[in-house]
Design an enzyme around this catalytic site. Structure first.
Site, PDB file in Angstrom:
ATOM      1  N   ASP A  11       0.845  -1.207   0.000  1.00  0.00           N
ATOM      2  CA  ASP A  11       0.000   0.000   0.000  1.00  0.00           C
ATOM      3  C   ASP A  11       0.880   1.257   0.000  1.00  0.00           C
ATOM      4  O   ASP A  11       2.108   1.176  -0.150  1.00  0.00           O
ATOM      5  CB  ASP A  11      -1.002  -0.042   1.165  1.00  0.00           C
ATOM      6  CG  ASP A  11      -0.343   0.098   2.528  1.00  0.00           C
ATOM      7  OD1 ASP A  11       0.904   0.214   2.595  1.00  0.00           O
ATOM      8  OD2 ASP A  11      -1.075   0.086   3.537  1.00  0.00           O
ATOM      9  N   CYS A  69       3.290  -3.255   3.942  1.00  0.00           N
ATOM     10  CA  CYS A  69       2.415  -2.144   4.343  1.00  0.00           C
ATOM     11  C   CYS A  69       3.114  -1.428   5.498  1.00  0.00           C
ATOM     12  O   CYS A  69       4.322  -1.617   5.688  1.00  0.00           O
ATOM     13  CB  CYS A  69       1.004  -2.622   4.671  1.00  0.00           C
ATOM     14  SG  CYS A  69       0.828  -3.623   6.157  1.00  0.00           S
ATOM     15  N   THR A  71       2.909  -1.709   8.853  1.00  0.00           N
ATOM     16  CA  THR A  71       3.419  -2.648   9.860  1.00  0.00           C
ATOM     17  C   THR A  71       3.692  -4.039   9.298  1.00  0.00           C
ATOM     18  O   THR A  71       4.324  -4.859   9.959  1.00  0.00           O
ATOM     19  CB  THR A  71       2.384  -2.833  10.983  1.00  0.00           C
ATOM     20  OG1 THR A  71       1.168  -3.316  10.378  1.00  0.00           O
ATOM     21  CG2 THR A  71       2.114  -1.532  11.715  1.00  0.00           C
ATOM     22  N   HIS A 137       8.556 -31.243   8.538  1.00  0.00           N
ATOM     23  CA  HIS A 137       7.753 -30.038   8.302  1.00  0.00           C
ATOM     24  C   HIS A 137       6.660 -30.245   7.257  1.00  0.00           C
ATOM     25  O   HIS A 137       5.702 -29.478   7.209  1.00  0.00           O
ATOM     26  CB  HIS A 137       8.653 -28.888   7.860  1.00  0.00           C
ATOM     27  CG  HIS A 137       9.774 -28.607   8.805  1.00  0.00           C
ATOM     28  ND1 HIS A 137       9.566 -28.190  10.107  1.00  0.00           N
ATOM     29  CD2 HIS A 137      11.120 -28.714   8.663  1.00  0.00           C
ATOM     30  CE1 HIS A 137      10.740 -28.045  10.715  1.00  0.00           C
ATOM     31  NE2 HIS A 137      11.700 -28.365   9.864  1.00  0.00           N
TER      32      HIS A 137
HETATM   33  C1  RB5 Z   1      -1.934   2.470   6.473  1.00  0.00           C
HETATM   34  O1  RB5 Z   1      -2.049   3.675   7.120  1.00  0.00           O
HETATM   35  C2  RB5 Z   1      -1.662   1.351   7.470  1.00  0.00           C
HETATM   36  O2  RB5 Z   1      -2.765   1.158   8.296  1.00  0.00           O
HETATM   37  C3  RB5 Z   1      -1.277   0.083   6.757  1.00  0.00           C
HETATM   38  O3  RB5 Z   1      -0.186   0.309   5.939  1.00  0.00           O
HETATM   39  C4  RB5 Z   1      -0.889  -1.104   7.617  1.00  0.00           C
HETATM   40  O4  RB5 Z   1       0.087  -0.745   8.553  1.00  0.00           O
HETATM   41  C5  RB5 Z   1      -1.972  -1.919   8.176  1.00  0.00           C
HETATM   42  O5  RB5 Z   1      -1.749  -2.980   8.773  1.00  0.00           O
END
Ligand code: RB5
Length: 145
Positions: A11, A69, A71, A137
């Site tokens: 994203d 993204c 996190t 595994h």
């Molecule tokens: C975007 O602001 C943020 O929420 C997204 O990149 C991510 O960290 C969601 O888990």
């Protein structure tokens, strides 16, 4: 080393690290399949990019991918809702290596806002150079399916 491209997607929050990862993959000799997003300035929804990665794996355009993204949490949750995806959210090289060795992870998820570029690249290299350990595994990974 897979002869298929390595897919990358993320994203807006993941965009800057995705650009770095894309360049690193090129330097490592991989073809890169960039599934977007292509700008950091427009807010987008991370589940759409998890879905895009899942579709690319399902239809055979790639075997492995990197999702990013803010996190890494949202996009890894999103990707893991799709059958055939085993996305591992990693913050260190050891986890990235063991995600391949034990879990046969086919997607590495990274959090652009929580790890630095050097650690991200360490994770990338470990993920791409480690084979699945098979043996004990196998049945565990099969149960994930
Ligand atoms: C975007 O602001 C943020 O929420 C997204 O990149 C991510 O960290 C969601 O888990």
């Amino acid at each position: 080393m897979t002869d298929k491209p390595i897919a990358i997607a993320g994203d807006h929050a993941g965009y800057p690290l995705k650009a770095i990862i894309g360049e690193e993959l090129g330097a490592m000799g991989y073809e890169v399949l960039d599934l977007g997003t292509h700008v950091a300035t427009t807010s987008v929804d991370y589940p759409d990019y998890g879905a895009a990665m899942a579709a690319a794996i399902k239809d055979g355009r790639c075997e492995k991918g990197i999702l990013i993204c803010g996190t890494g949490i949202g996009i890894s949750i999103a990707a893991n809702r799709h059958p055939g995806v085993r996305a591992a959210l990693c913050h260190d090289e050891t986890s990235a290596r063991l995600s391949r060795e034990h879990n046969d992870a086919n997607v590495l998820a990274l959090g652009a806002r929580v790890i630095g570029e050097v650690v991200a690249i360490d994770c990338l290299k470990a993920f791409l150079t480690t084979e699945f350990g098979a043996g004990r595994h196998v049945k565990r990974v099969e149960k994930l399916g």
